[in-house]
Write a protein that holds these residues in place. Sequence first.
Motif, mmCIF file in Angstrom:
data_model
loop_
_atom_site.group_PDB
_atom_site.id
_atom_site.type_symbol
_atom_site.label_atom_id
_atom_site.label_comp_id
_atom_site.label_asym_id
_atom_site.label_seq_id
_atom_site.Cartn_x
_atom_site.Cartn_y
_atom_site.Cartn_z
ATOM 1 N N PRO A 267 6.305 -5.146 -10.243
ATOM 2 C CA PRO A 267 5.197 -4.949 -11.448
ATOM 3 C C PRO A 267 3.816 -5.517 -11.154
ATOM 4 C CG PRO A 267 6.683 -6.770 -11.598
ATOM 5 C CD PRO A 267 7.289 -5.932 -10.576
ATOM 6 N N GLU A 268 3.764 -6.552 -10.115
ATOM 7 C CA GLU A 268 2.557 -6.765 -9.976
ATOM 8 C C GLU A 268 1.434 -5.639 -9.331
ATOM 9 O OE1 GLU A 268 5.224 -7.564 -8.602
ATOM 10 O OE2 GLU A 268 4.800 -7.351 -6.152
ATOM 11 N N LEU A 269 1.901 -4.548 -8.826
ATOM 12 C CA LEU A 269 1.221 -3.537 -8.456
ATOM 13 C C LEU A 269 0.777 -2.373 -9.320
ATOM 14 C CD1 LEU A 269 3.262 -2.510 -5.058
ATOM 15 C CD2 LEU A 269 1.269 -4.115 -5.378
ATOM 16 N N ILE A 270 1.241 -2.797 -10.506
ATOM 17 C CA ILE A 270 0.982 -1.832 -11.794
ATOM 18 C C ILE A 270 -0.478 -1.517 -11.800
ATOM 19 C CG2 ILE A 270 1.213 -1.151 -14.219
ATOM 20 C CD1 ILE A 270 4.132 -2.398 -14.169
ATOM 21 N N ALA A 271 -1.249 -2.640 -11.860
ATOM 22 C CA ALA A 271 -2.747 -2.564 -12.014
ATOM 23 C C ALA A 271 -3.392 -1.488 -11.124
ATOM 24 C CB ALA A 271 -3.113 -4.054 -12.066
ATOM 25 N N ALA B 94 8.627 -11.782 -13.544
ATOM 26 C CA ALA B 94 8.521 -10.434 -13.818
ATOM 27 C C ALA B 94 7.695 -9.983 -15.182
ATOM 28 C CB ALA B 94 9.857 -9.913 -13.697
ATOM 29 N N MET B 95 8.162 -10.681 -15.980
ATOM 30 C CA MET B 95 7.578 -10.467 -17.479
ATOM 31 C C MET B 95 6.196 -10.576 -17.341
ATOM 32 S SD MET B 95 8.872 -9.290 -20.275
ATOM 33 C CE MET B 95 7.975 -8.943 -21.559
ATOM 34 N N GLU B 96 5.877 -11.832 -16.872
ATOM 35 C CA GLU B 96 4.338 -12.095 -16.957
ATOM 36 C C GLU B 96 3.368 -11.045 -15.924
ATOM 37 O OE1 GLU B 96 2.822 -14.305 -18.753
ATOM 38 O OE2 GLU B 96 1.236 -13.676 -18.041
ATOM 39 N N SER B 97 4.035 -10.755 -14.857
ATOM 40 C CA SER B 97 3.440 -9.703 -13.788
ATOM 41 C C SER B 97 3.452 -8.386 -14.762
ATOM 42 C CB SER B 97 4.254 -9.379 -12.730
ATOM 43 O OG SER B 97 4.382 -10.591 -11.990
ATOM 44 N N LEU B 98 4.318 -8.105 -15.551
ATOM 45 C CA LEU B 98 4.225 -6.707 -16.290
ATOM 46 C C LEU B 98 3.161 -7.048 -17.501
ATOM 47 C CD1 LEU B 98 6.269 -4.188 -16.439
ATOM 48 C CD2 LEU B 98 7.398 -5.286 -17.884
ATOM 49 N N ARG B 99 3.158 -7.891 -17.889
ATOM 50 C CA ARG B 99 2.227 -8.318 -18.870
ATOM 51 C C ARG B 99 0.727 -8.120 -18.615
ATOM 52 N NH1 ARG B 99 3.667 -11.251 -23.237
ATOM 53 N NH2 ARG B 99 5.050 -12.476 -22.147
ATOM 54 N N LYS C 75 0.896 -1.188 -0.163
ATOM 55 C CA LYS C 75 -0.027 -0.008 -0.121
ATOM 56 C C LYS C 75 0.943 1.281 -0.002
ATOM 57 C CE LYS C 75 -3.564 1.911 2.726
ATOM 58 N NZ LYS C 75 -3.978 1.853 4.014
ATOM 59 N N ASP C 76 1.867 1.014 0.961
ATOM 60 C CA ASP C 76 2.829 2.200 0.742
ATOM 61 C C ASP C 76 3.466 2.476 -0.515
ATOM 62 O OD1 ASP C 76 2.673 2.588 3.464
ATOM 63 O OD2 ASP C 76 4.215 1.469 3.956
ATOM 64 N N TYR C 77 3.866 1.680 -1.315
ATOM 65 C CA TYR C 77 4.555 1.634 -2.773
ATOM 66 C C TYR C 77 3.567 2.090 -3.528
ATOM 67 C CZ TYR C 77 8.649 -0.816 -1.290
ATOM 68 O OH TYR C 77 9.861 -1.055 -0.682
ATOM 69 N N VAL C 78 2.250 1.827 -3.536
ATOM 70 C CA VAL C 78 1.291 2.287 -4.457
ATOM 71 C C VAL C 78 1.012 3.766 -4.407
ATOM 72 C CG1 VAL C 78 -1.158 2.301 -5.137
ATOM 73 C CG2 VAL C 78 0.175 0.132 -4.848
ATOM 74 N N ALA C 79 1.146 4.211 -2.957
ATOM 75 C CA ALA C 79 0.779 5.526 -2.699
ATOM 76 C C ALA C 79 1.920 6.347 -3.102
ATOM 77 C CB ALA C 79 0.700 5.705 -1.242
ATOM 78 N N SER C 80 3.148 5.956 -3.018
ATOM 79 C CA SER C 80 4.653 6.345 -3.409
ATOM 80 C C SER C 80 4.396 6.756 -4.899
ATOM 81 C CB SER C 80 5.620 5.633 -2.850
ATOM 82 O OG SER C 80 6.836 6.147 -2.745
ATOM 83 N N ILE C 81 4.215 5.403 -5.576
ATOM 84 C CA ILE C 81 4.293 5.548 -6.953
ATOM 85 C C ILE C 81 3.232 6.724 -7.423
ATOM 86 C CG2 ILE C 81 3.980 4.500 -9.044
ATOM 87 C CD1 ILE C 81 4.903 2.152 -7.701
#
Length: 444
Positions: A149-153, A183-188, A121-127
């Motif tokens: 990368p799993e947080l991008i969504a 990582a690639m799959e998470s990104l995709r 949650k901190d990282y999402v807010a930070s980004i």
Amino acid sequence: MITAHSAVATGPDLTAGSDRRYSSEMIIRARIVVTMHGAPIENGAVAVSGNRIVDIGTFDDVKARNAGNTVDLGEQALLPGLINAHCHLDYTCLRGKIAPQKSFTDWIRAINAKKSGLSPKDYVASINEGFEEAKKFGTTTIANLTAFPELIAQIQPAIRTCWFAELIDIRAPNRANELVDFAMESLRSALECADMSALSKRRHVAALQTQHSGLAPHALFTASKDVFHRCEEISKQQQILLTTHLAEAREEMEMFRDASGSLYEFMKGIGRSMDDCGNETPLGLFVGAPGGRALPHWIVAHLNELSETDFELLERSNSKFHVVHCPRSHNYFGHSPFAFDRLRSLGFNICLGTDSLASNESLSLFAEMRLFQKNFPQVSPEEIFRMVTVNPARALRQENALGQIQPGFVADLIAVPCSTSTDIFEQILAFDAPVSWTMVNGNM
Ligand SMILES: [Zn+2]
């Protein structure tokens, strides 16, 4: 390439005659339009349709060729939106939290300690906070490395984003392929998920998410040869971008070339195999990888510590990677002087970045340009401005869509106040305030 919406320019045919009219929705007039191809246009204007620039010229000419409402920016310079070629928005929340350390290794220890206290949650807010700040300072595209990368969504970028999944396998030896593929799959899947939302009211966000993306083996000291190799394999198959940190600090040079120093001891202490130390410089290892390295695929951050043998290697090398210099982060760490003149004369495409706020005060590329100008007063302000527009667009393989104001390019634009008194590029570099007018992907 992970791109649902092709960013290839599809501009109007300007050869059809001067009486041709375009269907623009908006004409933006400014005292000067800095296109970054050809001379700036006094009393200029840009016509925009959807997310694209469709026409440029003097205000009178553009008005004669286009219908659409006029937005008059008055005594301002209209510029291409800025492009930050290296950043980690994960650490926006660490601004001012880590004082400069005696050594680079101590800084790694300090940031690791801070990271251990952060939740997803901190990282999402930070980004998200970082996106807002970057936009405030006129950045409309960012090359952003994320360890998650799993947080991008879950993230809503306010600006165009090239996401790079950052890879470190120091604590997971022999699982390189698994790690990179995950990582690639998470990104995709994160980007596909964002693309699905193009059908919903998040259309604008989705259009910014699904740009070119890539992989970022963190550095030679934290990511194994196998991780680098797997990333290059995927890059060749899928045409994704690659970035890494290279030759950033003296201790990295000591570790690889001399098998000694505090970074060497630290890495050995946490179980890294040190077999690759004691012979080559970081650059030597990177360029001389077994089987060769596809150098044009790489955007290399830092390159502060280079030996004479490294320069000989760079001179002999036929192909070139892209280089990102981060002036204020460089200053914070007290690295060796950046060899701008030598790298430029060897033909490297040099861009500027902010790096993260764990080693910088703000995400302003104007401040990066000003410090660069102070350190390299022989470089023209126009050339410095290219390092946050045209050059990073090329590094991100978006040279036909970003970094210039041209018909067919995306409508990523900013405006800053200007006067007639001094060189326009000097005025741009001197601008030191939030940007009051920004258009990203055709949206104000
Ligand atoms: Zn970095």
